[in-house]
Design a protein around this motif. Structure first.
Motif, short mmCIF file in Angstrom:
data_model
loop_
_atom_site.label_atom_id
_atom_site.label_comp_id
_atom_site.label_asym_id
_atom_site.label_seq_id
_atom_site.Cartn_x
_atom_site.Cartn_y
_atom_site.Cartn_z
N LEU A 106 3.31 4.84 -8.88
CA LEU A 106 3.40 4.59 -7.89
C LEU A 106 2.09 3.89 -7.15
O LEU A 106 2.53 3.45 -5.76
CB LEU A 106 2.86 6.17 -7.28
N LYS A 107 1.18 3.94 -7.70
CA LYS A 107 0.54 2.79 -6.51
C LYS A 107 1.23 1.18 -6.32
O LYS A 107 0.90 0.50 -5.32
CB LYS A 107 -0.61 2.15 -7.39
N GLU A 108 1.58 0.78 -7.45
CA GLU A 108 2.18 -0.65 -7.55
C GLU A 108 3.55 -0.48 -6.31
O GLU A 108 3.73 -1.25 -5.37
CB GLU A 108 3.17 -0.91 -8.44
N ILE A 109 3.94 0.66 -6.28
CA ILE A 109 5.59 1.27 -4.85
C ILE A 109 4.56 0.97 -3.78
O ILE A 109 4.84 0.04 -3.00
CB ILE A 109 5.90 2.02 -5.51
N VAL A 110 3.45 1.37 -3.44
CA VAL A 110 2.85 1.49 -2.23
C VAL A 110 2.22 0.34 -2.43
O VAL A 110 1.83 -0.14 -0.84
CB VAL A 110 1.32 2.76 -2.03
N LEU A 111 1.19 -0.28 -2.36
CA LEU A 111 0.84 -1.87 -2.69
C LEU A 111 1.92 -2.66 -2.43
O LEU A 111 2.41 -3.89 -1.10
CB LEU A 111 0.07 -2.09 -3.65
N LYS A 112 3.45 -2.38 -2.71
CA LYS A 112 4.51 -3.41 -2.38
C LYS A 112 4.82 -3.15 -1.27
O LYS A 112 4.98 -3.77 -0.65
CB LYS A 112 5.26 -4.01 -3.59
N ARG A 113 5.14 -2.10 -0.70
CA ARG A 113 5.62 -1.24 0.52
C ARG A 113 4.28 -1.63 1.73
O ARG A 113 5.04 -2.47 2.26
CB ARG A 113 5.93 0.30 0.34
N LEU A 114 2.62 -2.10 1.59
CA LEU A 114 2.08 -2.29 2.30
C LEU A 114 1.97 -4.13 2.54
O LEU A 114 1.48 -4.52 2.90
CB LEU A 114 0.81 -1.92 2.42
#
Length: 125
Positions: A106-114
């Motif tokens: 989930l951290k990777e998803i958030v960072l990719k989105r940001l």
């Protein structure tokens, strides 16, 4: 967790966004490239970031309801944002996500989105 849940929901909603912002801004303020860009009174910045992240990650449209369309690139134009500063911002966000113990995937998803907006705001070589 349903596949259709927003990132906001997967993170745990308002409480997690608040914890994330509270973990993030001390890192930003202490960062040599980022700290000088922010006002001493960081509370209004934190409040806006909390509203923005809520909306950006699929929660209620708090930012738009309070401040109109985000127009984030325009709002960041007065500040010299370099690729190094974008990287530093994302690094601080990564550390904050780790600090509040967001699951790795989930951290990777958030960072990719940001990362899209972070590099979209770059306005200085």
């Amino acid at each position: 967790m349903k596949q259709s849940d927003s990132i906001y929901d997967q993170l745990g909603g308002a409480d997690t966004i608040k914890r994330l912002v509270e973990a993030f801004y001390p890192k930003v303020q202490d960062h040599p490239l980022l700290g000088p860009l922010f006002p001493e009174d960081i509370v209004p910045v934190m409040e806006k970031q909390e509203m923005f992240l809520t909306q950006f990650l699929g929660g209620p449209a708090l930012y738009s309801d309070a401040h109109g369309h985000p127009m984030m690139r325009a709002r960041h134009m007065p500040f010299p944002i370099t690729p190094e500063r974008a990287e530093a911002w994302l690094s601080c966000m990564n550390e904050a996500l780790e600090q509040i113990q967001v699951e790795e995937s989930l951290k990777e998803i958030v960072l990719k989105r940001l990362s899209g907006p972070a590099f979209h705001f770059v306005n200085t070589p």
